[in-house]
Motif scaffolding. Structure first.
Motif, PDB file in Angstrom:
ATOM      1  N   UNK A 170      20.106  67.935   6.333  1.00 27.30           N
ATOM      2  CA  UNK A 170      20.283  69.222   5.628  1.00 27.30           C
ATOM      3  C   UNK A 170      18.971  69.988   5.487  1.00 27.30           C
ATOM      4  N   UNK A 171      18.470  70.453   6.604  1.00 27.79           N
ATOM      5  CA  UNK A 171      17.199  71.172   6.606  1.00 27.79           C
ATOM      6  C   UNK A 171      17.408  72.681   6.571  1.00 27.79           C
ATOM      7  N   UNK A 172      18.670  73.118   6.757  1.00 26.68           N
ATOM      8  CA  UNK A 172      18.996  74.513   6.519  1.00 26.68           C
ATOM      9  C   UNK A 172      19.988  74.539   5.366  1.00 26.68           C
ATOM     10  N   UNK A 173      19.967  75.615   4.613  1.00 30.39           N
ATOM     11  CA  UNK A 173      20.755  75.660   3.394  1.00 30.39           C
ATOM     12  C   UNK A 173      20.983  77.113   3.033  1.00 30.39           C
ATOM     13  N   UNK A 174      22.028  77.381   2.276  1.00 34.21           N
ATOM     14  CA  UNK A 174      22.166  78.710   1.696  1.00 34.21           C
ATOM     15  C   UNK A 174      21.100  78.873   0.620  1.00 34.21           C
ATOM     16  N   UNK A 175      20.393  79.985   0.671  1.00 39.19           N
ATOM     17  CA  UNK A 175      19.413  80.288  -0.364  1.00 39.19           C
ATOM     18  C   UNK A 175      19.855  81.553  -1.084  1.00 39.19           C
ATOM     19  N   UNK A 184      18.654  79.636   5.420  1.00 41.14           N
ATOM     20  CA  UNK A 184      17.249  79.515   5.804  1.00 41.14           C
ATOM     21  C   UNK A 184      16.773  78.088   5.596  1.00 41.14           C
ATOM     22  N   UNK A 185      15.549  77.851   6.030  1.00 42.72           N
ATOM     23  CA  UNK A 185      14.918  76.548   5.828  1.00 42.72           C
ATOM     24  C   UNK A 185      13.986  76.650   4.631  1.00 42.72           C
TER      25      UNK A 185
END
Ligand code: SF4
Ligand code: FES
Ligand code: FES
Lengths: 801, 203
Positions: A170-175, A184-185
């Motif tokens: 899980x290196x990308x996520x909703x921010x 984004x990361x």
């Protein structure tokens, strides 16, 4: 849950559904496609996009429900085409497009974009929004391979769900939130997942694009056919896409049996090597110190002479398609002297284990409620798509994993038990587990752990043993011993080999291994394995060494032995795609056609035969391997019995029992391929277990294992991947690291067999105490200088100065 | 820009131990990080990720979802002026305009001395006391421009009882042993939690 089908009414028709099935999937099976963006059949639904709203009536009148979030229920009445559904589809699309930049003319996805297509099919045609849209920097690199254009993103959660739930990265996520929400990361933590390319394939808009394909082609210009990845032995099904005779993209094909549509980035982007400018394009003859190009016919007749009546050793074969392997094996069998061959370079398992044990399929291993024992490498590094299947099995389907690996692997966090015997002891540990108990710790594994493992195996659940070579610094015999003990104690268990090289299973099946003729037929006369072939070469007992796509100089663990062999052997012939280190030391190099350039077939680790299809033409004079073999035979006035692929396949099916039932006419049309017949009239014999030398209190047991991104030929010739190979370092367990009193990254001395080497040291929490790890074929240090062909284990001394 | 101090790391581990799954502790840990630095620093998020076993991206995803976690340094006093309907009708726009003039900054900015950050906020659930604002989330009711000036003067002079932004007391709670359920994974919970009065006791 019962198995009784559930009956629903779908647009007026009665439809039988599977109990618990999602409405969107049931409708699709019945031929009604409900538009969707976020739903993906290989992931859990989230109901993010609302595109799949349909009218559902459970007796209280129709109401809108997201069909990806609702399971079918008896008596459900569903309308996917009501006026209201059409109205909400328009509304949903208008909202999804509120912030979408509509830059389709400059978007790579244009022409194959679900958002574009569904807007055309279901959209309102016009928008009432006049407000300014969101603006973001276009596009940003979220990893070395993947770009993200946040303006195009419709926040469907597919990429982020894939990263977390499927890949476990899980290196990308909703921010942020609301109107500001973006994928984004974390700053300076790129999306460097081995599986990042899958997000590009499943993104329903052009928000995620892959660096190697950006602006290379338009979907309507692409030609496509289906093939099989030869990157590793999983045999993932792929679609090859080309434009103007150049491979431009590889996509995963959803084969239920194998890869479920997923690919590792190596499988996805490795095709770049096919297009490399460094491909061999003509035969090269050594003259004194340099190579001079020569004529194809001269090369072929020269090889025929180099083989005829000579003492021949052949290394390699796993790169070749089945047809190439068969043709070469026929050719070698026509020679008056036995040509010794081995496709494994002392980095695999004894062939009898692989060929003789009852073979599991991936589906068997992943079947609900089973137990999987892994004795071997970190599958994420060596067979990444298989890793994805097992990860899913462990996290979703209640499969219990027992790891008996040199270090905690990427599946370790999902394992029921993760045990890490020191090098040389896995056989004893497995024997203790088979016996059910142990009065003392074995190889660092405590009695309680042994008993827990035994209890897990004794629980009556189906057992699959996955075996491979987890440590190049110990003898492969230990792994075989471990497999043997567990198979003896659990005779119903099945075996799935975790050998990594491309078509290694084709090579073993077709006799490129000591002790076996094609078809897994026992042949006790042929006893020289790769190391023995090299020893023979070094002793002057070989006239010709043939390299069939192998690069022993860098790939065989014993650096010194290979040097002696190459120094002494009279004549080396290499058939390869690239000028490898070993080719440079050869006398004649012949260019072969590679992945995407030849028709043929591939045998994966389950014994599943699937097609390789040519999409582009090979460069220069490069030819398919089977053709090279046929031409050499012709030049020697020998008839192999075939001069085209159909004849060759007929000959293969009639002469090799395991292929006798293959229906070649179906080869290209089945997503799941056909499994060859792996029933053998013999069972593997397990020799008495090897006993490991006692642990030396001052030394550390070396673990040499592999990384996905390494200095391998294919990775290094794929421009997008080459720089991903990391730097070698010495890994130590936390307690050994602290005992040594060094800094992370500090340089230490490694003493082995009287020589001293210096290497940076790192703490590795995955390692057991008493072990030290150096990955194979990374930059900076070659652990091959520490290994010998006759090693049982490799003991090193590490000191801080 | 810092990781948790060793004192705060001890507190963090205490907090983590209260939850069946370490990552459940993320929100209180973010408060802890914000208390330490006045905002949630990147290094702190990486540190929290290590402590609870998730990726920094997951920490940022959680953190950035909540308005009250600040990802950039803010003033010692964060002033949120409510700009929603009731307050707006009773002069919020004028109040905000006045605040900008008085502090010499625009909404969203921080004064150069690092004392004040001005924000426009949504309804603060004090509509009957409109127009209202909060200083570090403490209410001020029926605020006139003069009240605002007086407030700023007091705060700038070090007066008032508003602690610096990020200060918390709640995460420091100590759970007495007889009320602690310990960190039992949800799937292993049998029966009601020990601190719920049993049927006999409550009758
Ligand atoms: S980037 Fe693509 S896959 Fe990811 S959330 Fe956005 S639209 Fe969906
Ligand atoms: S597909 Fe059902 S909500 Fe997106
Ligand atoms: S509108 Fe300002 S507090 Fe509700």
């Amino acid at each position: 849950m019962t198995d009784t089908p559930v009956t629903i009414t779908l647009n007026g028709e009665t439809v039988e559904c599977r109990p618990g099935e999602l409405l969107i999937a049931a409708a699709q099976r019945a031929g009604t496609y409900v538009p969707r963006f976020c739903y993906h059949e290989r992931m859990k639904p989230v109901g993010m996009c609302r595109m799949c709203l349909v009218d559902v009536d459970m007796g209280r009148g129709p109401g809108l429900q997201p069909s990806c979030m609702v399971s079918v229920a008896e008596g459900m009445v569903v309308d996917t085409e009501s006026d209201r559904v059409k109205q909400v589809q328009e509304g949903v699309l208008e909202l999804l497009l509120a912030n979408h930049p509509l830059d389709c003319p400059v978007c790579d996805k244009g022409g194959e974009c679900p958002l574009q297509d569904q807007t055309m099919a279901y959209g309102p045609g016009e928008s009432r929004f006049i407000e300014e849209k969101r603006h973001y920097e276009k596009p940003i690199a979220i990893s070395d391979l993947v770009y993200l254009d946040r303006e195009r993103c419709i926040l469907c959660d597919r990429c982020t769900r894939f990263a977390k739930d499927v890949a476990g990265d899980p290196l990308i996520h909703f921010l942020d939130r609301g109107n500001e929400t973006q994928v984004n990361t974390f700053p300076d933590h790129p999306f460097s997942s081995y599986f990042s390319g899958n997000t590009v394939q499943i993104c329903p808009v052009g928000a995620l694009t892959a660096e190697p394909y950006r602006f290379k082609a338009r979907p309507w210009d692409l030609e496509e056919n289906e093939s099989t990845s030869t990157v590793d032995a999983t045999g993932s099904r792929v679609a090859l896409q080309s434009s103007r005779n150049q491979l431009v993209r590889v996509l995963g094909v959803d084969s239920d049996a194998v890869n479920w549509g997923w690919l590792s980035d190596k499988e996805r982007f490795g095709y770049e090597a096919t297009q490399s400018d460094h491909r061999l394009v003509e035969p090269l003859f050594r003259s004194e110190t340099e190579f001079v190009p020569g004529r194809w016919n001269d090369a072929v007749s020269r090889i025929a002479r180099d083989l005829d009546g000579k003492r021949v050793g052949v290394l390699g074969g796993a790169r070749l398609p089945i047809e190439g392997q068969f043709a070469w094996s026929k050719l070698l069998d026509t020679l008056p002297n036995r040509a010794y061959r081995d496709a494994q370079l002392d980095d695999g398992l004894p062939a009898g284990v692989v060929l003789g044990l009852p073979r599991a399929s991936i589906a068997d291993a992943c079947a609900k409620g089973g137990v999987v024992v892994i004795i071997g490498p970190d599958l994420k590094e060596e067979l990444p798509t298989l890793f994805l299947r097992l990860r899913h099995a462990a996290t979703e389907d209640g499969v219990s994993i027992l790891e008996l690996t040199p270090r905690a692997t990427s599946l370790g966090t999902h394992a029921a038990l993760s045990l890490h015997p020191l090098a040389g002891t896995v056989g004893q540990v497995a024997a203790a587990i088979a016996a059910g108990t142990s009065s003392q710790a074995v190889g660092g594994v405590e009695p309680a752990q042994i008993e827990a493992a035994a209890a897990l195996l004794a629980s009556g659940r189906p057992i699959t043993i996955i075996g491979g070579r987890g440590n190049l610094a110990e003898s492969g015999q230990y792994t075989a011993d471990a497999i043997g003990s567990l198979m003896a104690a659990h005779p119903d268990a099945t075996f799935l080999p975790a050998l990594r090289r491309g078509n290694i299973h084709g090579a073993l099946e077709l006799g490129f291994t000591p002790g076996f003729a094609p078809g897994g037929v026992l042949d006790h006369d042929d006893v020289l394995d790769a190391s023995a072939i090299l020893e023979a070469a070094a002793a002057g007992e070989l006239d010709t060494l043939v390299l069939l796509g192998s690069d022993p100089i860098v790939d065989h663990p014993d650096r010194a032995l290979v040097e002696r062999a190459f120094d002494r052997v009279g004549n080396v012939v290499a058939v390869d795609l690239f000028m490898t280190e070993s080719c440079r030391r050869s006398d004649l190099v012949v260019p072969a056609a590679g992945f995407g350039e030849v028709d043929g077939s591939f045998l994966n680790l389950e014994g599943r035969l699937s097609p390789l299809q040519a999409k582009v033409t090979p460069p220069g004079q490069a030819r398919p391997d089977w053709m090279i073999a046929v031409e050499i035979a012709m030049s020697a006035m020998t008839d192999l019995g075939f001069i085209d692929l159909d004849e060759l396949r007929r000959s293969l099916s009639s002469s090799v029992q395991s292929f006798s039932a293959i229906d070649w006419s179906m080869l290209n049309s089945q997503d799941d391929g056909q499994r060859i017949d792996l029933d053998r009239p013999w069972t593997p014999e397990f020799a008495d277990p090897l006993v490991a030398p006692p642990v030396d209190g001052y030394g550390l047991r070396l673990v040499v294992d592999r990384k996905l991104w390494d200095l391998g030929t294919m990775v290094q010739h794929a421009p997008s991947l080459a720089h991903l190979a990391g730097e070698a370092s010495l890994g130590l367990s936390t307690s050994d690291f602290e005992r040594l009193g060094v800094e992370e990254g500090g340089v230490v001395s490694i003493d082995v067999a009287g020589a001293t080497h210096r290497l940076a040291v790192r703490r590795n929490r995955d390692l057991p105490r008493g072990a030290a790890q150096i990955p194979f074929r990374l930059t900076g240090f070659d652990p091959g200088v520490l290994l010998t062909a006759d090693r049982l284990v490799t003991e090193i001394r590490v000191s801080a100065n | 820009m810092s990781r948790l101090t060793s004192a705060n790391e001890i507190i963090a581990n205490e907090i983590i131990a209260r939850y069946p799954r370490p990552k459940s502790a993320l929100i209180p840990l973010l408060h802890l990080a914000q208390e330490q630095d006045g905002y949630v620093a990147e290094d702190a998020m990486e540190h929290l990720a290590e402590l609870v076993g998730v990726t920094p991206a997951e920490v940022l995803g959680t953190c950035s979802f909540y308005e009250m976690f600040k990802l950039h340094p803010v003033g010692t006093y964060v002033i949120n002026v409510c700009g929603t309907m009731s307050c707006q009708l009773l002069g919020a726009d004028e109040l905000i305009h006045h605040a900008e003039e008085r502090l010499g900054i625009r909404v969203g900015d921080t004064t150069s001395d690092g004392l004040f950050t001005l924000e426009r906020a949504e309804c603060q659930a004090a509509c009957t006391e409109a127009p209202c604002l909060q200083v570090n989330y403490r209410h001020e009711y029926r605020v006139t421009p003069d009240d605002f000036d007086a407030l700023v003067d007091t705060l700038a002079a070090g007066g008032g009882d508003v602690p610096p932004h990020g200060t918390l007391s709640r995460v420091r709670q100590h759970i007495p042993a007889n009320r602690s359920v310990g960190a039992v994974p949800p799937e292993q919970v049998t029966g009601p939690p020990p601190w719920l009065p049993s049927a006999e006791e409550s009758t």
